[in-house]
Design an enzyme around this catalytic site. Structure first.
Site, PDB file in Angstrom:
ATOM      1  N   LYS A 166       0.833  -1.212   0.000  1.00  0.00           N
ATOM      2  CA  LYS A 166       0.000   0.000   0.000  1.00  0.00           C
ATOM      3  C   LYS A 166       0.864   1.257   0.000  1.00  0.00           C
ATOM      4  CE  LYS A 166      -3.064   2.650   3.149  1.00  0.00           C
ATOM      5  NZ  LYS A 166      -3.938   2.640   4.351  1.00  0.00           N
ATOM      6  N   ASP A 219      -2.683  10.340   3.561  1.00  0.00           N
ATOM      7  CA  ASP A 219      -4.055   9.931   3.880  1.00  0.00           C
ATOM      8  C   ASP A 219      -4.721  10.990   4.762  1.00  0.00           C
ATOM      9  OD1 ASP A 219      -6.407   8.620   4.349  1.00  0.00           O
ATOM     10  OD2 ASP A 219      -5.533   6.985   5.546  1.00  0.00           O
ATOM     11  N   LYS A 228      -9.863  12.854   8.657  1.00  0.00           N
ATOM     12  CA  LYS A 228      -9.215  12.504   9.914  1.00  0.00           C
ATOM     13  C   LYS A 228      -9.076  13.745  10.785  1.00  0.00           C
ATOM     14  CE  LYS A 228      -6.190   8.726   8.372  1.00  0.00           C
ATOM     15  NZ  LYS A 228      -6.768   7.639   9.170  1.00  0.00           N
ATOM     16  N   ASP A 230       1.746   6.606   5.370  1.00  0.00           N
ATOM     17  CA  ASP A 230       0.766   5.621   4.905  1.00  0.00           C
ATOM     18  C   ASP A 230       1.213   4.924   3.603  1.00  0.00           C
ATOM     19  OD1 ASP A 230      -1.547   4.304   5.620  1.00  0.00           O
ATOM     20  OD2 ASP A 230      -2.872   5.632   4.502  1.00  0.00           O
ATOM     21  N   ASP A 288     -12.086   7.035   4.432  1.00  0.00           N
ATOM     22  CA  ASP A 288     -10.817   6.822   5.132  1.00  0.00           C
ATOM     23  C   ASP A 288     -10.392   5.343   5.105  1.00  0.00           C
ATOM     24  OD1 ASP A 288      -8.577   7.468   6.575  1.00  0.00           O
ATOM     25  OD2 ASP A 288      -9.617   7.650   8.510  1.00  0.00           O
ATOM     26  N   GLU A 312      -9.448   3.682   2.657  1.00  0.00           N
ATOM     27  CA  GLU A 312      -9.034   3.769   1.252  1.00  0.00           C
ATOM     28  C   GLU A 312      -7.968   2.738   0.887  1.00  0.00           C
ATOM     29  OE1 GLU A 312      -7.661   5.480   3.627  1.00  0.00           O
ATOM     30  OE2 GLU A 312      -5.582   4.968   3.167  1.00  0.00           O
ATOM     31  N   ARG A 327      -7.628  -0.460   1.532  1.00  0.00           N
ATOM     32  CA  ARG A 327      -8.165  -1.728   1.004  1.00  0.00           C
ATOM     33  C   ARG A 327      -8.665  -1.557  -0.428  1.00  0.00           C
ATOM     34  NH1 ARG A 327     -12.070  -1.869   6.072  1.00  0.00           N
ATOM     35  NH2 ARG A 327     -10.204  -0.837   6.837  1.00  0.00           N
TER      36      ARG A 327
HETATM   37  N1  BES Z   1      -4.014   4.667   7.085  1.00  0.00           N
HETATM   38  C1  BES Z   1      -5.052   4.301   7.964  1.00  0.00           C
HETATM   39  C2  BES Z   1      -4.629   3.250   8.993  1.00  0.00           C
HETATM   40  C3  BES Z   1      -3.617   3.681  10.001  1.00  0.00           C
HETATM   41  C4  BES Z   1      -4.011   4.098  11.257  1.00  0.00           C
HETATM   42  C5  BES Z   1      -2.271   3.608   9.721  1.00  0.00           C
HETATM   43  C6  BES Z   1      -3.067   4.470  12.192  1.00  0.00           C
HETATM   44  C7  BES Z   1      -1.320   3.980  10.666  1.00  0.00           C
HETATM   45  C8  BES Z   1      -1.717   4.396  11.901  1.00  0.00           C
HETATM   46  C9  BES Z   1      -6.241   3.732   7.184  1.00  0.00           C
HETATM   47  O1  BES Z   1      -6.401   4.189   5.891  1.00  0.00           O
HETATM   48  C10 BES Z   1      -7.458   4.105   7.951  1.00  0.00           C
HETATM   49  O2  BES Z   1      -7.710   5.263   8.079  1.00  0.00           O
HETATM   50  N2  BES Z   1      -8.183   3.113   8.453  1.00  0.00           N
HETATM   51  C11 BES Z   1      -9.350   3.326   9.232  1.00  0.00           C
HETATM   52  C12 BES Z   1     -10.481   2.597   8.586  1.00  0.00           C
HETATM   53  C13 BES Z   1     -11.802   2.880   9.235  1.00  0.00           C
HETATM   54  C14 BES Z   1     -12.225   4.292   8.955  1.00  0.00           C
HETATM   55  C15 BES Z   1     -12.828   1.941   8.685  1.00  0.00           C
HETATM   56  C16 BES Z   1      -9.081   2.772  10.620  1.00  0.00           C
HETATM   57  O3  BES Z   1      -8.621   1.627  10.721  1.00  0.00           O
HETATM   58  O4  BES Z   1      -9.288   3.485  11.584  1.00  0.00           O
HETATM   59 ZN    ZN Z   2      -4.600   4.777   4.929  1.00  0.00          ZN
HETATM   60 ZN    ZN Z   3      -7.482   6.018   5.729  1.00  0.00          ZN
END
Ligand code: BES
Ligand code: ZN
Ligand code: ZN
Length: 475
Positions: free
Chosen positions: A242, A247, A254, A265, A324, A326, A328
């Protein structure tokens, strides 16, 4: 004085020399010693990497408590030396390898050299005034150790490449400039390279990868790097990493505190690029293909919205319940591409995918999910060996209910804050075809450290580089 005199420390990139004890005449000599539990004054402490200057050109470095000495302790000792040297200029530095002689550790000089090189890392490309990093280190020992040093240099340079790219902020690295950097890496290492740009991605039908990037000035890319392998008759291992170059969360924005680290990210993607360099330099047998879906998740009048229904490359439709989630989305199209274009013996993806894995495992272990126990076991064992450790988490079918689609085939997020790391993995699993051996490594917790670690300053760790390389070598 007979024989060559030891080279003086040279600031810049760290260099490791091997020198015989008869050629080591004078300079600062580090001695590796076993740490004592309750150290009396004048003896080195039990923490691996702790330093004790003894006067008269001698410095002791602790290998940690004797019953606990392993490759990781030796790595920490190496890092202790590297960091201590940051305070000094122009010295001739030697490290006596004698202290590693009676340890039951395989490749101790590899571990020491890794510790030196990783511990010396500093993201200073954009500092006009550099700090005092880099040195020539003379390892004092038998010439048979040269192989271990050479291997450590390749592995540490790979890890530090991943760290440097991950640290580089989003005004400098976007999907297009990341593709350029990957092209340079490919050229330098004799890899085949291709990049699929936005227009072609749209024509192909990669609606998920395109959708995430459509709010950015720099649209999505699919970066492809290929290492042919010494044994081109076996099926390739295909890696997918990824690379969200930033992000923001998109319209599911966020909060500031969570957005701050989001230049990182792209850790999964840059780790894949670094693995490609490393397998080429090691000249391993197995062919390896690296796919890096790259996009920037932004807010703009073109950006995708919550509730949009997009069609992925596989044909499956996805309702974007959360912009967010994104990662996946870009990953699923690359996973489909991997299976259509190549016939992988194993498909391994690596991503900073979910906050859920940070809650579950913190920064100690990354989560691993998959559909094949032998692949999961192989990766887990490689992880123990190089100290980039994994923990197997489940994806039982019952979890599918969380992401089952309403108006579309699936949703990108269940909208409930339960088992969110599993939701991410379950989403990706929908794109894995029958017969593909697949593993997903979620490095959201281990990809960065928020305070300095033994051989990694605050920021990107390069986690996964040594792990996946070790796994592929073990095949
Ligand atoms: N890039 C983030 C995941 C992340 C969180 C990486 C903290 C490093 C540190 C990902 O894209 C994300 O925002 N995931 C969300 C998904 C949710 C909104 C369904 C998450 O896991 O909080
Ligand atoms: Zn992300
Ligand atoms: Zn995200």
């Amino acid at each position: 004085m007979n024989g060559p005199s030891p080279p003086l420390i040279k600031r810049g990139k760290m260099k490791i020399n091997l020198i015989s004890s008869s050629d080591w005449k004078e300079g600062l000599t580090f001695k590796l010693v076993k740490g004592i539990k309750n150290p009396p004054p004048g003896t080195v402490g039990p923490k691996a990497g702790s330093i004790l200057p003894k006067g008269e050109g001698l410095v002791e470095v602790s290998l940690g408590r004797s019953e606990k000495i392993n490759a990781e302790a030796i790595r920490k000792a190496g890092a202790g030396i590297a960091k201590w040297l940051h305070s000094y200029q122009d010295l001739a530095v030697g490290v006596d390898l004698q202290g590693l002689a009676d340890l039951k550790v395989t490749k101790p000089v590899l571990a020491l050299s890794e510790g030196l090189l990783l511990g010396n890392f500093k993201f200073d490309q954009y500092k006009t005034k550099k700090e005092n990093v880099g040195a020539t280190i003379n390892l004092i020992g038998d010439e048979g150790f040269q192989n271990e040093i050479d291997e450590a240099v390749i592995l540490a340079e790979g890890t530090n490449l991943a760290r440097n790219l991950a640290h580089t902020p989003a005004n400098i690295i976007n999907p297009a400039t990341l593709a350029e950097r990957c092209e340079d890496i490919a050229k330098e290492n004799g890899l085949a390279f291709k990049v699929i740009e936005d227009k072609e991605l749209k024509e192909m039908g990669a609606g998920a990868l395109v959708g995430v990037g459509q709010g950015s000035q720099t649209p999505s890319r699919l970066i492809i790097m290929k290492y042919a392998g010494k044994n081109p008759d076996v099926k390739p291992v295909v890696l997918v990493g990824k690379a969200i170059t930033f992000d923001t969360g998109g319209y599911s924005l966020k909060p500031n505190a969570s957005m701050l680290g989001m230049k990182y990210d792209k850790c999964g993607g840059v780790t894949v690029a670094a693995i490609m360099q490393t397998v080429a330099r090691l000249g391993i047998d197995t062919p390896v293909i690296g796919l890096i879906p790259a996009a920037e998740n932004m807010v703009s009048k073109q950006a995708y919205r919550p509730s949009d229904i997009i069609t992925s490359l596989s044909g499956k439709t996805i309702e974007v319940t959360n912009t967010d989630a994104e990662g996946r989305l870009i990953m699923c199209d690359a996973i489909t591409y991997a299976q259509r274009q190549y016939d992988p013996q194993a498909l391994i993806d690596i991503a900073t995918l979910t906050g859920g894995v940070v809650v579950a495992l913190g920064g100690v272990r990354a989560g691993i999910f998959g559909n094949d126990q032998s692949l999961i076991d192989g990766l887990s064992q490689a992880g123990e060996k190089v100290h980039e450790r994994l923990w197997h988490l489940p994806i039982d079918e019952e979890y599918f209910d969380l992401i089952k689609g309403g108006d579309s085939d699936i949703k990108n997020s269940g909208g409930v804050p339960i088992a969110t790391a599993v939701q991410g993995a379950m989403f990706l699993k929908q794109f894995v075809e029958e017969g593909t051996q697949w593993a997903h490594i979620d490095i959201a917790g281990t990809g960065t450290v928020n305070k300095p670690a033994a051989y990694c300053p605050t920021g990107a760790t390069g986690f996964g580089m040594r792990l996946i390389t070790e796994y592929i070598r073990s095949l």
